[in-house]
Design a protein around this motif. Structure first.
Motif, PDB file in Angstrom:
ATOM      1  N   GLY A  24       0.825  -1.205   0.000  1.00 55.50           N
ATOM      2  CA  GLY A  24       0.000   0.000   0.000  1.00 55.50           C
ATOM      3  C   GLY A  24       0.856   1.251   0.000  1.00 55.50           C
ATOM      4  N   ALA A  25       0.919   1.924  -1.145  1.00 53.80           N
ATOM      5  CA  ALA A  25       1.793   3.090  -1.287  1.00 53.80           C
ATOM      6  C   ALA A  25       0.992   4.386  -1.298  1.00 53.80           C
ATOM      7  N   GLY A  26       0.095   4.541  -0.307  1.00 54.39           N
ATOM      8  CA  GLY A  26      -0.672   5.768  -0.156  1.00 54.39           C
ATOM      9  C   GLY A  26       0.096   6.813   0.624  1.00 54.39           C
ATOM     10  N   LYS A  27      -0.615   7.695   1.330  1.00 60.80           N
ATOM     11  CA  LYS A  27       0.023   8.790   2.042  1.00 60.80           C
ATOM     12  C   LYS A  27       0.960   8.292   3.130  1.00 60.80           C
ATOM     13  N   PHE A  28       0.502   7.339   3.947  1.00 61.69           N
ATOM     14  CA  PHE A  28       1.352   6.810   5.004  1.00 61.69           C
ATOM     15  C   PHE A  28       2.592   6.165   4.400  1.00 61.69           C
ATOM     16  N   GLY A  29       2.385   5.340   3.390  1.00 65.88           N
ATOM     17  CA  GLY A  29       3.507   4.686   2.736  1.00 65.88           C
ATOM     18  C   GLY A  29       4.473   5.680   2.136  1.00 65.88           C
ATOM     19  N   ALA A  30       3.942   6.751   1.539  1.00 67.50           N
ATOM     20  CA  ALA A  30       4.807   7.765   0.935  1.00 67.50           C
ATOM     21  C   ALA A  30       5.689   8.430   1.979  1.00 67.50           C
ATOM     22  N   MET A  31       5.125   8.732   3.139  1.00 67.95           N
ATOM     23  CA  MET A  31       5.917   9.380   4.189  1.00 67.95           C
ATOM     24  C   MET A  31       6.991   8.448   4.733  1.00 67.95           C
ATOM     25  N   PHE A  32       6.685   7.148   4.807  1.00 61.32           N
ATOM     26  CA  PHE A  32       7.718   6.179   5.188  1.00 61.32           C
ATOM     27  C   PHE A  32       8.809   6.099   4.129  1.00 61.32           C
ATOM     28  N   LEU A  33       8.397   6.030   2.874  1.00 64.37           N
ATOM     29  CA  LEU A  33       9.366   5.929   1.785  1.00 64.37           C
ATOM     30  C   LEU A  33      10.264   7.160   1.707  1.00 64.37           C
ATOM     31  N   ALA A  34       9.743   8.311   2.100  1.00 69.39           N
ATOM     32  CA  ALA A  34      10.548   9.530   2.079  1.00 69.39           C
ATOM     33  C   ALA A  34      11.738   9.427   3.023  1.00 69.39           C
ATOM     34  N   GLN A  35      11.583   8.655   4.108  1.00 66.56           N
ATOM     35  CA  GLN A  35      12.666   8.525   5.094  1.00 66.56           C
ATOM     36  C   GLN A  35      13.641   7.403   4.775  1.00 66.56           C
ATOM     37  N   ALA A  36      13.222   6.451   3.949  1.00 69.97           N
ATOM     38  CA  ALA A  36      14.052   5.265   3.705  1.00 69.97           C
ATOM     39  C   ALA A  36      15.459   5.586   3.190  1.00 69.97           C
ATOM     40  N   PRO A  37      15.628   6.521   2.259  1.00 65.85           N
ATOM     41  CA  PRO A  37      16.984   6.781   1.760  1.00 65.85           C
ATOM     42  C   PRO A  37      17.954   7.311   2.820  1.00 65.85           C
ATOM     43  N   THR A  38      17.424   7.931   3.880  1.00 63.51           N
ATOM     44  CA  THR A  38      18.293   8.458   4.939  1.00 63.51           C
ATOM     45  C   THR A  38      18.316   7.547   6.155  1.00 63.51           C
ATOM     46  N   SER A  39      17.844   6.308   5.991  1.00 64.97           N
ATOM     47  CA  SER A  39      17.805   5.329   7.083  1.00 64.97           C
ATOM     48  C   SER A  39      18.711   4.155   6.717  1.00 64.97           C
ATOM     49  N   PRO A  40      20.003   4.225   7.071  1.00 59.18           N
ATOM     50  CA  PRO A  40      20.946   3.188   6.624  1.00 59.18           C
ATOM     51  C   PRO A  40      20.639   1.798   7.158  1.00 59.18           C
ATOM     52  N   GLY A  41      19.861   1.699   8.219  1.00 59.89           N
ATOM     53  CA  GLY A  41      19.551   0.381   8.757  1.00 59.89           C
ATOM     54  C   GLY A  41      18.329  -0.260   8.154  1.00 59.89           C
ATOM     55  N   ILE A  42      17.691   0.405   7.196  1.00 59.07           N
ATOM     56  CA  ILE A  42      16.448  -0.108   6.607  1.00 59.07           C
ATOM     57  C   ILE A  42      16.538  -0.037   5.088  1.00 59.07           C
ATOM     58  N   ARG A  43      16.119  -1.110   4.447  1.00 61.08           N
ATOM     59  CA  ARG A  43      16.118  -1.150   2.995  1.00 61.08           C
ATOM     60  C   ARG A  43      14.767  -1.666   2.504  1.00 61.08           C
ATOM     61  N   VAL A  44      14.086  -0.890   1.694  1.00 58.99           N
ATOM     62  CA  VAL A  44      12.824  -1.320   1.086  1.00 58.99           C
ATOM     63  C   VAL A  44      13.166  -2.169  -0.134  1.00 58.99           C
ATOM     64  N   VAL A  45      12.821  -3.454  -0.076  1.00 57.88           N
ATOM     65  CA  VAL A  45      13.167  -4.354  -1.172  1.00 57.88           C
ATOM     66  C   VAL A  45      11.997  -4.590  -2.118  1.00 57.88           C
ATOM     67  N   ALA A  46      10.769  -4.327  -1.649  1.00 62.90           N
ATOM     68  CA  ALA A  46       9.610  -4.608  -2.504  1.00 62.90           C
ATOM     69  C   ALA A  46       8.427  -3.741  -2.081  1.00 62.90           C
ATOM     70  N   ILE A  47       7.600  -3.408  -3.059  1.00 61.76           N
ATOM     71  CA  ILE A  47       6.371  -2.655  -2.818  1.00 61.76           C
ATOM     72  C   ILE A  47       5.244  -3.331  -3.584  1.00 61.76           C
ATOM     73  N   ALA A  48       4.131  -3.557  -2.897  1.00 67.80           N
ATOM     74  CA  ALA A  48       2.930  -4.074  -3.555  1.00 67.80           C
ATOM     75  C   ALA A  48       1.846  -3.014  -3.482  1.00 67.80           C
ATOM     76  N   ASP A  49       1.224  -2.734  -4.607  1.00 65.87           N
ATOM     77  CA  ASP A  49       0.145  -1.754  -4.667  1.00 65.87           C
ATOM     78  C   ASP A  49      -0.780  -2.163  -5.808  1.00 65.87           C
ATOM     79  N   LEU A  50      -2.066  -1.884  -5.657  1.00 69.15           N
ATOM     80  CA  LEU A  50      -3.008  -2.215  -6.728  1.00 69.15           C
ATOM     81  C   LEU A  50      -2.673  -1.495  -8.022  1.00 69.15           C
ATOM     82  N   ASP A  51      -1.968  -0.366  -7.901  1.00 70.13           N
ATOM     83  CA  ASP A  51      -1.546   0.413  -9.067  1.00 70.13           C
ATOM     84  C   ASP A  51      -0.027   0.569  -9.021  1.00 70.13           C
ATOM     85  N   PRO A  52       0.728  -0.393  -9.568  1.00 68.11           N
ATOM     86  CA  PRO A  52       2.186  -0.320  -9.500  1.00 68.11           C
ATOM     87  C   PRO A  52       2.761   0.974 -10.097  1.00 68.11           C
ATOM     88  N   ALA A  53       2.120   1.490 -11.139  1.00 71.12           N
ATOM     89  CA  ALA A  53       2.605   2.733 -11.734  1.00 71.12           C
ATOM     90  C   ALA A  53       2.490   3.879 -10.737  1.00 71.12           C
TER      91      ALA A  53
END
Length: 450
Positions: free
Chosen positions: A24-53
């Motif tokens: 689910g890449a909605g608002k909550f997901g977007a705010m989490f994803l915004a922090q991922a690049p500056t979080s060296p201990g966390i790596r997002v390896v996959a995202i599932a969403d009804l609309d991949p685009a």
């Protein structure tokens, strides 16, 4: 040792960052994803969403580089994403209670920790999910950054310090008339046009759930079920209160406050009943009020500047803001490094029941949270079960078999539920366990859906 220290130890062992799948890449997901690049201990390896685009556009909009985006698997098959060997933690952020139940169970079965942004699913059948997670040896956690987990943290702090919790909850914008708000009228209450809302990507159903009281009820039910605090049997009162008045407002009625008793969940309004703004409101924050166990403790409250009522006996601690997905890393790190949730459903003591927004006729179809037909009211699990009430999580896409008047609770006998549906079956199991625990008679076997 703090979470960052534990993360450094993990990295020193060459175990690499914690590998996360987001559903689910909605608002909550977007705010989490915004922090991922500056979080060296966390790596997002996959995202599932009804609309991949859309998910890819979300990554671009929060500032991800193209090479980082290309390194993430993006698709629409959530269960395939969660089952992958390189996933350690699943963040369920769809907001759909039926999908959330299915995803959490699949993740538990696959041996993955779950951070459940989807409070709707936890309120519908969360204690069963937590039980399944424990049996699977994984963590099922509330999402830090969302208000329920932050409230649970304040409650835990107060109890760990030896204080009795009088009340805990959050702030919101509320007036009694909001209960009948619909996706067509919601923007009038926010003071913006539908065109402005659409340009900002604002979902009218989601914002209507915030406004009509449903989301507040869901979040407070989650807090009650995680902490053991009591829910008001007749629903949240939404008393107007600024931060300076919290200790006075959130104490028992017998002592001049607005609570039915001690140890309650409650939401305070940022608006007076006549629509005037509350001074120093807590619209975006969370709070806990507590009672001094001794005169000495009460004197210390005053000496160290804690907000108190005039007696000095009741005091409040609060956090004025929450950053939802931008704080989610705390839950992820805690689940993996400490194997501890940042709040989890432990019991079924509170529920959210569907209430008619207008007179509803037999044959109409309910449209669930944030919609045109019903809103969600908080109550106790005992009252919900005694009334045979329809939980708000099952009030979507179901047909009424009997009329329901405006303001009345919709009962399970008023609708045609598909008993074979996973969400209905899970809820039935939770209700059966709870009826036995509370000494209530079992419900009669429902008639099959025509």
């Amino acid at each position: 040792m703090g979470l960052t220290g534990l993360m450094r130890e993990r990295m020193a062992r060459d175990e690499g960052p914690i590998r996360v799948a987001l559903v689910g890449a909605g608002k909550f997901g977007a705010m989490f994803l915004a922090q991922a690049p500056t979080s060296p201990g966390i790596r997002v390896v996959a995202i599932a969403d009804l609309d991949p685009a859309r998910a890819r556009r979300t990554l671009e909009s929060v500032g991800w580089r193209a090479d980082r985006i290309d390194a993430v698997r993006i698709g629409d098959d959530a269960e395939a994403v969660m089952a992958a060997d390189d996933v350690e933690v699943v963040v369920e952020a769809t907001g759909d209670p039926w999908a959330g139940l299915r995803h959490a169970r699949a993740a538990h079965k696959a041996g993955k920790h779950v951070v459940m942004v989807n409070v709707e699913a936890d309120v519908l059948a969360g204690p069963l999910l937590a039980r399944e997670a424990k049996a699977a040896g994984v963590v099922h956690s509330m999402a830090y950054g969302d208000q329920p987990a932050l409230i649970c943290e304040l409650v835990d702090w107060a109890r760990a310090c030896g204080f009795e919790v009088t009340a805990a909850g959050k702030g919101t914008k509320y007036l009694p008339g909001y209960h009948e708000s619909t996706p067509e009228t919601v923007w009038d209450h926010y003071g913006i046009s539908g065109e402005q809302a659409a340009a900002g990507g604002m979902n009218p159903r989601m914002f209507n759930s915030f406004l009509d009281g449903t989301k507040s009820a869901i979040e407070m039910a989650a807090v009650a079920n995680a902490t053991g605090l009591a829910a008001p049997v007749h629903g949240l009162g939404f008393p107007p209160s600024g931060v300076d008045d919290l200790p006075h407002t959130l104490r028992p009625r017998a002592m001049g406050g607005q609570l039915d008793g001690r140890g309650m969940v409650e939401v305070v309004s940022s608006l007076e009943r006549d629509g005037r703004p509350v001074f120093r409101d807590l619209r975006w924050g969370v709070y806990v009020t507590l009672e001094a166990p001794t005169n000495y403790a009460g004197a210390c409250f005053r000496q160290y500047g804690l907000l108190t009522d005039p007696s000095g006996r009741f005091a409040a601690m609060y956090k004025p803001f929450h950053l939802i997905g931008m704080e989610l890393n705390v839950s992820i790190l805690s689940a993996v490094l400490r194997r501890e949730p940042t709040g989890t459903p432990r019991q079924f003591s509170a529920d959210v029941v569907a209430v008619a927004k207008r007179d509803l006729a037999a044959g109409e179809t309910l449209d669930g949270e944030g919609g045109f037909t019903v809103w969600g009211r908080l109550t106790t699990a005992r009252r919900s079960l005694s009334d045979g009430a329809l939980p708000i999580g099952l009030a979507h896409g179901v047909r009424l078999t009997a009329p329901v008047r405006r303001g009345e609770v919709v009962r399970q006998t008023d609708v045609a539920l598909d008993e074979a549906h996973e969400a209905v079956a899970l809820r039935r199991a939770l209700e059966a366990d709870s009826r036995a625990t509370l000494g209530l008679d079992p419900l009669p076997t429902p008639a099959p859906v025509a």
